[in-house]
Design a protein around this motif. Sequence first.
Motif, short mmCIF file in Angstrom:
data_model
loop_
_atom_site.label_atom_id
_atom_site.label_comp_id
_atom_site.label_asym_id
_atom_site.label_seq_id
_atom_site.Cartn_x
_atom_site.Cartn_y
_atom_site.Cartn_z
N PHE A 167 0.83 -1.20 0.00
CA PHE A 167 0.00 0.00 0.00
C PHE A 167 0.87 1.25 0.00
CE2 PHE A 167 -3.46 -2.75 1.47
CZ PHE A 167 -4.45 -2.31 0.63
N PHE A 168 1.93 1.25 0.80
CA PHE A 168 2.82 2.41 0.82
C PHE A 168 3.43 2.65 -0.56
CE2 PHE A 168 3.99 2.03 5.60
CZ PHE A 168 2.72 2.41 5.92
N SER A 169 3.82 1.55 -1.23
CA SER A 169 4.41 1.71 -2.56
C SER A 169 3.41 2.28 -3.55
CB SER A 169 4.93 0.36 -3.06
OG SER A 169 5.87 -0.15 -2.17
N THR A 170 2.14 1.88 -3.40
CA THR A 170 1.11 2.43 -4.28
C THR A 170 0.98 3.94 -4.08
OG1 THR A 170 -0.01 0.36 -3.82
CG2 THR A 170 -1.20 1.98 -5.08
N GLU A 171 1.06 4.37 -2.82
CA GLU A 171 1.00 5.81 -2.57
C GLU A 171 2.16 6.52 -3.26
OE1 GLU A 171 -1.44 7.23 -0.87
OE2 GLU A 171 -2.36 5.27 -0.65
N ILE A 172 3.35 5.90 -3.22
CA ILE A 172 4.51 6.52 -3.87
C ILE A 172 4.27 6.65 -5.37
CG2 ILE A 172 6.94 6.23 -4.39
CD1 ILE A 172 7.29 4.89 -1.75
N THR A 174 13.08 13.94 -0.89
CA THR A 174 11.97 13.06 -1.25
C THR A 174 12.47 11.68 -1.64
OG1 THR A 174 10.95 15.02 -2.14
CG2 THR A 174 9.88 12.96 -2.59
N ILE A 175 13.53 11.66 -2.48
CA ILE A 175 14.04 10.36 -2.92
C ILE A 175 14.58 9.57 -1.73
CG2 ILE A 175 15.83 9.26 -4.30
CD1 ILE A 175 15.45 11.49 -6.33
N GLY A 176 15.27 10.27 -0.81
CA GLY A 176 15.78 9.59 0.38
C GLY A 176 14.66 9.02 1.23
N MET A 177 13.62 9.83 1.45
CA MET A 177 12.49 9.37 2.26
C MET A 177 11.83 8.15 1.63
SD MET A 177 11.85 10.99 5.04
CE MET A 177 12.55 12.38 5.86
N PHE A 178 11.61 8.20 0.32
CA PHE A 178 10.91 7.09 -0.32
C PHE A 178 11.79 5.85 -0.38
CE2 PHE A 178 7.63 9.81 -2.73
CZ PHE A 178 6.96 9.98 -1.54
N CYS A 179 13.13 6.04 -0.44
CA CYS A 179 14.01 4.87 -0.37
C CYS A 179 13.89 4.21 1.00
CB CYS A 179 15.46 5.27 -0.65
SG CYS A 179 15.81 5.46 -2.38
N ILE A 180 13.76 5.05 2.06
CA ILE A 180 13.57 4.48 3.39
C ILE A 180 12.27 3.68 3.43
CG2 ILE A 180 13.15 5.05 5.82
CD1 ILE A 180 14.96 7.43 5.48
N VAL A 181 11.21 4.23 2.82
CA VAL A 181 9.92 3.54 2.81
C VAL A 181 10.07 2.17 2.16
CG1 VAL A 181 7.58 3.58 1.93
CG2 VAL A 181 8.60 5.66 2.77
N VAL A 182 10.77 2.12 1.04
CA VAL A 182 10.82 0.88 0.28
C VAL A 182 11.74 -0.14 0.93
CG1 VAL A 182 11.56 -0.08 -1.91
CG2 VAL A 182 10.16 1.93 -1.89
N PHE A 183 12.87 0.32 1.51
CA PHE A 183 13.88 -0.64 1.96
C PHE A 183 13.88 -0.87 3.46
CE2 PHE A 183 15.69 1.00 -2.05
CZ PHE A 183 15.62 -0.19 -2.74
N SER A 184 13.02 -0.17 4.22
CA SER A 184 13.06 -0.33 5.67
C SER A 184 12.38 -1.62 6.10
CB SER A 184 12.36 0.87 6.32
OG SER A 184 12.06 0.56 7.65
N LYS A 185 12.93 -2.21 7.17
CA LYS A 185 12.32 -3.44 7.70
C LYS A 185 11.12 -3.12 8.59
CE LYS A 185 15.06 -6.87 6.39
NZ LYS A 185 14.47 -7.71 5.36
N MET A 244 6.22 4.16 7.69
CA MET A 244 5.08 5.06 7.69
C MET A 244 5.51 6.50 7.98
SD MET A 244 1.69 4.99 9.95
CE MET A 244 2.46 6.15 11.05
N SER A 245 6.41 6.68 8.93
CA SER A 245 6.88 8.04 9.24
C SER A 245 7.61 8.64 8.05
CB SER A 245 7.80 8.01 10.44
OG SER A 245 7.27 7.22 11.45
#
Lengths: 100, 184
Positions: A32-37, B14-25, B31-32
């Motif tokens: 879901f998070f990836s979809t938001e991205i 933005t790219i850093g934040m979204f990389c954290i979203v994708v690669f964080s355990k 979410m933050s």
Amino acid sequence: MITLTHYLILSGILFSIGLVGLMRRKNLLMLFFSTEILLNAVNIGFAAVSKFYGDLSGQIFAFFIIAVAASEVAVGLGLLVLWYKKTGSINLDSLAMMKG
Amino acid sequence: MFELIAFYTFSILTIGMFCIVVFSKNALYAMSALAGGMIFISGFFFLLEAEFLGVVQIIVYSGAVMALYAFGMMFFDTTRDVKENINNKKILYTLSILSAILIVVILCAPIFSANIEAIYPAKLEGVGNVQMIGLVLFTKYLIPFELAAVMLLVAMISGIVLVSKRMDANLTEDEQEHIEGETI
């Protein structure tokens, strides 16, 4: 000088990050998070095109995309809560009940 | 000059934040970081003179959507890791090729669409962005707007119906006793 291409490249990079997340993660919440991205990356592209061509339609379309994203989250999260209550897992592999 | 600095700062953040979203355990970190990334994206909208979209982005995404995720995560056991076994390299190659094609297409797109014409011009004398969006949204895009309203209503009702049953019970299992004991 920042041109349209800068914004479109940024939008493409963010979309690629979302795509990687969508295919790499197995946690349904992360999907879901990836979809938001993905939706946000497209929004940046729309807003940039809207500015550099002087047309307002891009912003209106981005506005509708935000509405779609909000309703997607509401329905998807409800279904996810139901699935978690039923199986006790939010792993994507637990959804493969048809063994296709 | 300031536009340049702001663009690169927001891009990197933005790219850093979204990389954290994708690669964080950890789902909470993800979410933050997603909430932070949404705020930085609204910075792009303000840079692009789309003030209404920036405000809506902050209110809807970091206000409503993130709060919804935070409430949703209370239902899940987020401390327990989801085992993520990636066992085929094919996905990785497919992803790289897809991303490369995507970038090339995006770079070519402005050349193909160079002769586009503005139907709804973004600037009029003495009319701001929010006012202009209101003018266009309530004249030419009125029916999509109403349809979006209906869609949001359907989503709200479905969200309430799906989640608001008794949390420890199945949705369909004890339909019988609900019908008998229904007082609401």
